[in-house]
Design a protein around this motif. Sequence first.
Motif, PDB file in Angstrom:
ATOM      1  N   PHE A  51       0.814  -1.231   0.000  1.00  0.00           N
ATOM      2  CA  PHE A  51       0.000   0.000   0.000  1.00  0.00           C
ATOM      3  C   PHE A  51       0.832   1.258   0.000  1.00  0.00           C
ATOM      4  CE2 PHE A  51       1.048  -0.441   4.442  1.00  0.00           C
ATOM      5  CZ  PHE A  51       1.231   0.874   4.853  1.00  0.00           C
ATOM      6  N   LYS A  52       2.099   1.172   0.421  1.00  0.00           N
ATOM      7  CA  LYS A  52       2.885   2.391   0.630  1.00  0.00           C
ATOM      8  C   LYS A  52       3.069   3.227  -0.628  1.00  0.00           C
ATOM      9  CE  LYS A  52       4.983   1.927   5.035  1.00  0.00           C
ATOM     10  NZ  LYS A  52       4.904   0.507   5.375  1.00  0.00           N
ATOM     11  N   LEU A  53       2.750   2.655  -1.787  1.00  0.00           N
ATOM     12  CA  LEU A  53       2.813   3.437  -3.022  1.00  0.00           C
ATOM     13  C   LEU A  53       1.838   4.608  -2.975  1.00  0.00           C
ATOM     14  CD1 LEU A  53       4.102   3.755  -5.770  1.00  0.00           C
ATOM     15  CD2 LEU A  53       2.412   2.150  -6.702  1.00  0.00           C
ATOM     16  N   GLY A  75      11.453  -1.039   4.178  1.00  0.00           N
ATOM     17  CA  GLY A  75      11.447  -1.717   2.885  1.00  0.00           C
ATOM     18  C   GLY A  75      10.367  -1.246   1.937  1.00  0.00           C
ATOM     19  N   ASN A  76       9.120  -1.316   2.361  1.00  0.00           N
ATOM     20  CA  ASN A  76       8.043  -1.008   1.424  1.00  0.00           C
ATOM     21  C   ASN A  76       7.893   0.485   1.139  1.00  0.00           C
ATOM     22  OD1 ASN A  76       7.252  -3.637   0.870  1.00  0.00           O
ATOM     23  ND2 ASN A  76       5.969  -3.745   2.704  1.00  0.00           N
ATOM     24  N   HIS A  77       8.142   1.319   2.137  1.00  0.00           N
ATOM     25  CA  HIS A  77       8.077   2.759   1.891  1.00  0.00           C
ATOM     26  C   HIS A  77       9.187   3.145   0.899  1.00  0.00           C
ATOM     27  CE1 HIS A  77       7.599   7.033   2.496  1.00  0.00           C
ATOM     28  NE2 HIS A  77       8.818   7.144   2.984  1.00  0.00           N
ATOM     29  N   LEU A 174      -0.431  -2.040  12.366  1.00  0.00           N
ATOM     30  CA  LEU A 174       0.032  -0.761  12.935  1.00  0.00           C
ATOM     31  C   LEU A 174       1.529  -0.788  13.230  1.00  0.00           C
ATOM     32  CD1 LEU A 174      -0.660   2.014  14.296  1.00  0.00           C
ATOM     33  CD2 LEU A 174      -1.067   0.715  16.395  1.00  0.00           C
ATOM     34  N   SER A 175       2.234   0.167  12.642  1.00  0.00           N
ATOM     35  CA  SER A 175       3.646   0.358  12.991  1.00  0.00           C
ATOM     36  C   SER A 175       3.843   1.827  13.337  1.00  0.00           C
ATOM     37  CB  SER A 175       4.525  -0.095  11.831  1.00  0.00           C
ATOM     38  OG  SER A 175       5.876   0.150  12.121  1.00  0.00           O
ATOM     39  N   GLY A 176       4.341   2.626  12.390  1.00  0.00           N
ATOM     40  CA  GLY A 176       4.495   4.057  12.652  1.00  0.00           C
ATOM     41  C   GLY A 176       3.163   4.782  12.674  1.00  0.00           C
ATOM     42  N   GLY A 177       2.132   4.128  12.150  1.00  0.00           N
ATOM     43  CA  GLY A 177       0.785   4.671  12.275  1.00  0.00           C
ATOM     44  C   GLY A 177       0.316   5.556  11.136  1.00  0.00           C
ATOM     45  N   GLY A 178       1.092   5.669  10.070  1.00  0.00           N
ATOM     46  CA  GLY A 178       0.634   6.471   8.936  1.00  0.00           C
ATOM     47  C   GLY A 178      -0.578   5.847   8.272  1.00  0.00           C
ATOM     48  N   LEU A 179      -0.543   4.534   8.151  1.00  0.00           N
ATOM     49  CA  LEU A 179      -1.663   3.803   7.548  1.00  0.00           C
ATOM     50  C   LEU A 179      -2.917   3.932   8.423  1.00  0.00           C
ATOM     51  CD1 LEU A 179      -2.776   1.724   5.445  1.00  0.00           C
ATOM     52  CD2 LEU A 179      -1.944  -0.071   6.989  1.00  0.00           C
ATOM     53  N   ALA A 180      -2.756   3.605   9.700  1.00  0.00           N
ATOM     54  CA  ALA A 180      -3.913   3.643  10.606  1.00  0.00           C
ATOM     55  C   ALA A 180      -4.465   5.060  10.729  1.00  0.00           C
ATOM     56  CB  ALA A 180      -3.513   3.098  11.978  1.00  0.00           C
ATOM     57  N   ILE A 300      -4.725  -6.291   3.795  1.00  0.00           N
ATOM     58  CA  ILE A 300      -3.584  -7.155   3.474  1.00  0.00           C
ATOM     59  C   ILE A 300      -2.547  -6.221   2.852  1.00  0.00           C
ATOM     60  CG2 ILE A 300      -2.817  -9.209   2.215  1.00  0.00           C
ATOM     61  CD1 ILE A 300      -4.868  -9.731   4.511  1.00  0.00           C
ATOM     62  N   THR A 301      -1.613  -5.763   3.710  1.00  0.00           N
ATOM     63  CA  THR A 301      -0.829  -4.566   3.381  1.00  0.00           C
ATOM     64  C   THR A 301       0.269  -4.771   2.347  1.00  0.00           C
ATOM     65  OG1 THR A 301       0.320  -5.053   5.455  1.00  0.00           O
ATOM     66  CG2 THR A 301      -1.271  -3.267   5.501  1.00  0.00           C
ATOM     67  N   GLY A 302       0.803  -6.008   2.225  1.00  0.00           N
ATOM     68  CA  GLY A 302       1.899  -6.174   1.261  1.00  0.00           C
ATOM     69  C   GLY A 302       2.348  -7.612   1.077  1.00  0.00           C
TER      70      GLY A 302
END
Length: 333
Positions: A51-53, A75-77, A174-180, A300-302
């Motif tokens: 999703f980070k795209l 990695g994905n960002h 949830l990690s850094g929280g940009g997605l959430a 399903i993020t990646g």
Amino acid sequence: MRPVLADVLAAAQVIAGVADHTPLVPSPYMSGIVGGEFLLKLENMQPIGAFKLRGALNAVAGAQDAAGVTCCSTGNHGRGVAYAARARGLRAVICMSELVPQAKVDGIRALGAEVRIIGRSQDAAQAEAERLVAKDGLTEISPFDDPLVIAGQGTIGLELMAARPDLETLLIPLSGGGLAAGVALAAKTIKPDLRVIGISMDRGAAMYESLRAGHPVEVEEVPSLADSLGGGIGMANRLSFAMCRDLLDDVILVTEEEIYTAMQVLYYEDRIVAEGACVVGIAAVLSGKVAPKGPTATIITGRNLDMAMFTRVVTGQDVILGDKVIKGKTYGT
Ligand SMILES: *Cc1c(COP(=O)(O)O)cnc(C)c1O
């Protein structure tokens, strides 16, 4: 500074035709488990496999006349920024720690970006990105603490609510929280009583610990099946911490063993190859830690995983993560 729904709508225009409208499909198996509809938003189908795209395209579009862009990334960002920079003819330098799987490093190099591997934590990679900003005048794009990135990730929330206005529960890795932050912002502005739950792994869950403390705290970063969820939230966090604090109804932690089983479930029941980070929502439900109400979706993020590791998981072998051993278990036994 803090993005609002209008910023998410603007981001949807920026990413249109490149990183939008991933499939939303039912999981019959998980629907059976919860006794209601359980849907999967397939961000693993993105051009870069994650999703980070969305956020990267939106942020790189906002850095048009820069000398180039840089970021630190699990990695994905980095892959998203590399893809977006290439599309705009900009130089990209991606800074990563040694914990990032080789498959992700290779994917970023293949997009023509420069890669710097620095130290054993996101913080060291972060310091290198800051050095490049000072020295080469590159524009830094935070993986999660940037209004354009958050707005870009938020477009998932727009798509979910447009497809299923009746959604009642949303489970977000949830990690850094940009997605959430972005997804909760968009989805809850549209439907305020939607229940949005963030889920992390129980070792090194920076946002969880920070929310408990009431301010950003540092956590020790350890190898995890959910490697995309590793890393801190930044001691000077400007946006994603406050947004997660204000918008998430709950944050739940799952164990490596629960992630292992959920990866098997997604593979054998839904035939989906996905990273450990993606299945934390499924793991939370299977472990009984979350009881979803009404139509439920998870993201399903990646899919950018190390295939040797994935093969070990789905064939039921032991997995060694630093000093932790996850005991192998054949699926269905
Ligand atoms: C980045 C990432 C996440 C977490 O996103 P945050 O915005 O950092 O919370 C989840 N899954 C995958 C695959 C990721 O790459």
